[in-house]
Design an enzyme around this catalytic site. Sequence first.
Site, mmCIF file in Angstrom:
data_model
loop_
_atom_site.group_PDB
_atom_site.id
_atom_site.type_symbol
_atom_site.label_atom_id
_atom_site.label_comp_id
_atom_site.label_asym_id
_atom_site.label_seq_id
_atom_site.Cartn_x
_atom_site.Cartn_y
_atom_site.Cartn_z
ATOM 1 N N ARG A 76 -0.230 15.153 -5.852
ATOM 2 C CA ARG A 76 0.951 14.303 -6.055
ATOM 3 C C ARG A 76 2.047 14.709 -5.065
ATOM 4 O O ARG A 76 2.803 15.651 -5.292
ATOM 5 C CB ARG A 76 1.445 14.450 -7.499
ATOM 6 C CG ARG A 76 2.632 13.581 -7.813
ATOM 7 C CD ARG A 76 2.305 12.114 -7.816
ATOM 8 N NE ARG A 76 1.397 11.727 -8.877
ATOM 9 C CZ ARG A 76 0.716 10.565 -8.880
ATOM 10 N NH1 ARG A 76 0.851 9.698 -7.903
ATOM 11 N NH2 ARG A 76 -0.102 10.284 -9.880
ATOM 12 N N ARG A 102 -8.795 10.120 -0.379
ATOM 13 C CA ARG A 102 -7.824 11.162 -0.738
ATOM 14 C C ARG A 102 -8.408 12.251 -1.637
ATOM 15 O O ARG A 102 -7.766 13.274 -1.841
ATOM 16 C CB ARG A 102 -6.594 10.546 -1.396
ATOM 17 C CG ARG A 102 -6.873 9.785 -2.673
ATOM 18 C CD ARG A 102 -5.594 9.181 -3.218
ATOM 19 N NE ARG A 102 -5.831 8.406 -4.435
ATOM 20 C CZ ARG A 102 -4.897 8.047 -5.280
ATOM 21 N NH1 ARG A 102 -3.644 8.391 -5.068
ATOM 22 N NH2 ARG A 102 -5.174 7.335 -6.351
ATOM 23 N N HIS A 172 0.206 7.084 2.322
ATOM 24 C CA HIS A 172 1.022 6.913 1.101
ATOM 25 C C HIS A 172 2.110 8.011 1.055
ATOM 26 O O HIS A 172 2.092 8.883 0.190
ATOM 27 C CB HIS A 172 0.065 7.030 -0.085
ATOM 28 C CG HIS A 172 0.606 6.673 -1.427
ATOM 29 N ND1 HIS A 172 1.793 7.164 -1.921
ATOM 30 C CD2 HIS A 172 0.102 5.871 -2.385
ATOM 31 C CE1 HIS A 172 1.973 6.689 -3.134
ATOM 32 N NE2 HIS A 172 0.964 5.896 -3.446
ATOM 33 N N ASP A 217 7.942 -1.123 -7.167
ATOM 34 C CA ASP A 217 6.557 -1.072 -6.700
ATOM 35 C C ASP A 217 6.305 -2.357 -5.905
ATOM 36 O O ASP A 217 6.032 -3.409 -6.481
ATOM 37 C CB ASP A 217 5.605 -0.962 -7.913
ATOM 38 C CG ASP A 217 4.185 -0.643 -7.486
ATOM 39 O OD1 ASP A 217 3.920 -0.568 -6.266
ATOM 40 O OD2 ASP A 217 3.327 -0.455 -8.377
ATOM 41 N N GLU A 276 5.290 3.642 2.490
ATOM 42 C CA GLU A 276 3.909 3.806 2.931
ATOM 43 C C GLU A 276 3.574 2.827 4.055
ATOM 44 O O GLU A 276 3.732 1.623 3.898
ATOM 45 C CB GLU A 276 2.972 3.542 1.746
ATOM 46 C CG GLU A 276 3.364 4.327 0.494
ATOM 47 C CD GLU A 276 2.644 3.841 -0.764
ATOM 48 O OE1 GLU A 276 1.522 3.341 -0.646
ATOM 49 O OE2 GLU A 276 3.214 3.968 -1.864
#
Length: 305
Positions: A76, A102, A172, A217, A276
């Site tokens: 994270r 990832r 990201h 978002d 991102e």
Amino acid sequence: MSSTDLSALNSRFAIPGHVQFEDGPGGLTIAEIANSHAEATIALQGAHVMNWQPSGQEPVLWLSRFGKFAPGKSIRGGVPICWPWFGPHAEDAKLPGHGFARTVMWEMLETKALPDGATFLCLGLIETDATRTQWPHPSSAQLRVTVSAELKIELVTCNTSSAPFQIGEALHTYFHISDVANMAIRGLEACTYLDKVGGSSTRKTQRGPIVIESEVDRVYLDTEADCLIEDRGLKRRIRIATRGSRSTVVWNPWIEKAEKMGDFGPEGYRGMVCVESANAVDNVVTVLPGTEHILLTVIGVEALT
Ligand code: BG6
């Protein structure tokens, strides 16, 4: 990684005054980069850039202090790589969100000290039966990182098959900011975006700079200009320039979502914003056989006067 493997990695790829390999948190193997311009850390799992701190600056990337570092688990913070799809898989909801790049292992392919004092590293995604099941297209993915007063990251997708395929992708990036209330993002004015808050996806147009006062978002489409994160608290402007990236995702989970995610910690969402560099939704990329596509981002820091 066993100490033998670690010493083999160091004897092949360590460069004094630039990079060495160590056992990192949760047993993850990390490359510690320190040169005359900056420091950085990259985990081999996920080719995950965890930190980047140019000399004389506070860290530019946000890394959760409450993150769980473990094999197969996405970190994270830093720069998770979303590849070969962004968000949920288009046809199979059981496949992992943001793809598998990832959470799988990558291997070191090259390290180099550049004449200007920067450090260059190139990593390649290791294909396994599990990756081939999820992505049955002969291809290769590389991450090329240049650590200097700027951070340059290139995600290279090569189509080695005889048919075209489509990829969604994102670097990201979690940026460290003084406080979300002191921050505005410029460069996306007048762009169309997909608003994903609440599970719906409404198309809207950005008016003015982005300020964050609740969950955000968004996938901005057909973005071209540099994005600027202006941070009045740290008196700096982070500049994000891109090439081969037509979308920009802006994300902050805000209070409830961050609590549910469990790895943000209390108030963690206040000190971060994700901007991102991506190719997503309408902007997924078709890679023709025998060609490569490069998603490039260059991150720099400027004083805010
Ligand atoms: C963003 C998405 O890119 O990543 C969000 O737009 C998502 O919808 C966020 O919540 C974090 O995703 P994850 O899988 O790392 O928790």
